[in-house]
Design an enzyme around this catalytic site. Structure first.
Site, short mmCIF file in Angstrom:
data_model
loop_
_atom_site.label_atom_id
_atom_site.label_comp_id
_atom_site.label_asym_id
_atom_site.label_seq_id
_atom_site.Cartn_x
_atom_site.Cartn_y
_atom_site.Cartn_z
N GLU A 43 85.28 124.79 -49.68
CA GLU A 43 84.90 125.63 -48.55
C GLU A 43 83.77 126.59 -48.93
OE1 GLU A 43 88.56 127.35 -47.07
OE2 GLU A 43 89.18 125.39 -46.25
N GLU A 54 87.46 113.99 -48.47
CA GLU A 54 87.06 112.58 -48.39
C GLU A 54 85.59 112.42 -48.75
OE1 GLU A 54 88.68 114.41 -46.21
OE2 GLU A 54 89.98 113.23 -44.90
N CYS A 87 88.83 113.63 -40.71
CA CYS A 87 88.14 114.16 -39.52
C CYS A 87 87.09 113.15 -39.06
CB CYS A 87 87.51 115.52 -39.84
SG CYS A 87 85.99 115.39 -40.81
N CYS A 90 84.14 112.51 -41.45
CA CYS A 90 84.53 111.72 -42.63
C CYS A 90 84.77 110.26 -42.26
CB CYS A 90 85.76 112.32 -43.30
SG CYS A 90 85.38 113.87 -44.16
N1 THU Z 1 89.65 119.01 -44.41
C1 THU Z 1 89.48 117.99 -45.30
O1 THU Z 1 89.16 118.21 -46.47
N2 THU Z 1 89.66 116.72 -44.86
C2 THU Z 1 90.08 116.38 -43.61
O2 THU Z 1 90.22 115.22 -43.31
C3 THU Z 1 90.36 117.43 -42.63
C4 THU Z 1 89.98 118.81 -43.02
C5 THU Z 1 89.51 120.39 -44.89
C6 THU Z 1 88.31 121.13 -44.40
C7 THU Z 1 88.76 122.57 -44.53
O3 THU Z 1 88.49 123.02 -45.85
C8 THU Z 1 90.26 122.52 -44.34
O4 THU Z 1 90.63 121.16 -44.46
C9 THU Z 1 90.74 123.05 -43.01
O5 THU Z 1 90.04 122.47 -41.97
#
Ligand code: THU
Length: 127
Positions: A43, A54, A87, A90
């Site tokens: 983040e 991913e 998401c 990804c």
């Molecule tokens: N996040 C992922 O790393 N992968 C996903 O498939 C969904 C969301 C992360 C992004 C962010 O750091 C946290 O999850 C909350 O959205």
């Protein structure tokens, strides 16, 4: 194969940098060459700069093996034990390198698996 990938994803999840969401995610991909690459979410104080687990894993694989990688499978885990499929962004990146990839993730009623084209119908391609 699924269990091995999920184990790798869980391990990578521990390295997540998620001070804002407090939602750690780990991912592992299996390439056609039989290699596994892992990633975690990273983040940023400028939230939009966040990289999902991913994509971290996929970019690590490209950096290591080059642009011709083919993704056979992807596993995703999170530290809240809640449903967490990749998401939309990804999904498109998985599709780029793995149009025939299987994806393992946590669904509403436990572990799930889905083909990338079920998660992302009509994925975008230029070639
Ligand atoms: N996040 C992922 O790393 N992968 C996903 O498939 C969904 C969301 C992360 C992004 C962010 O750091 C946290 O999850 C909350 O959205």
């Amino acid at each position: 194969m699924r269990e091995g990938l999920l184990r790798s994803a869980r391990k990578a999840m521990k390295n997540a940098y998620a001070p804002y969401s407090k939602f750690r995610v780990g991912a592992a991909i299996l390439t056609a060459s039989g290699e596994t690459f892992v990633g975690c979410n990273v983040e940023n104080a400028s939230y939009g700069m966040t990289n999902c687990a991913e994509r971290t894993a996929i970019f690590a694989a490209v950096a290591q093996l080059g642009p011709k990688i083919e993704i056979r499978a992807v596993a995703v885990t999170n530290d809240h034990g809640v449903p967490c499929s990749p998401c939309g962004a990804c999904r498109q990146v998985i599709y780029e390198f793995g149009p025939d990839a299987m994806v393992f993730f946590q669904g509403k009623n436990g572990p799930k698996q889905a083909h990338i084209t079920d998660l992302l119908p009509e994925g975008f391609r230029l070639q």
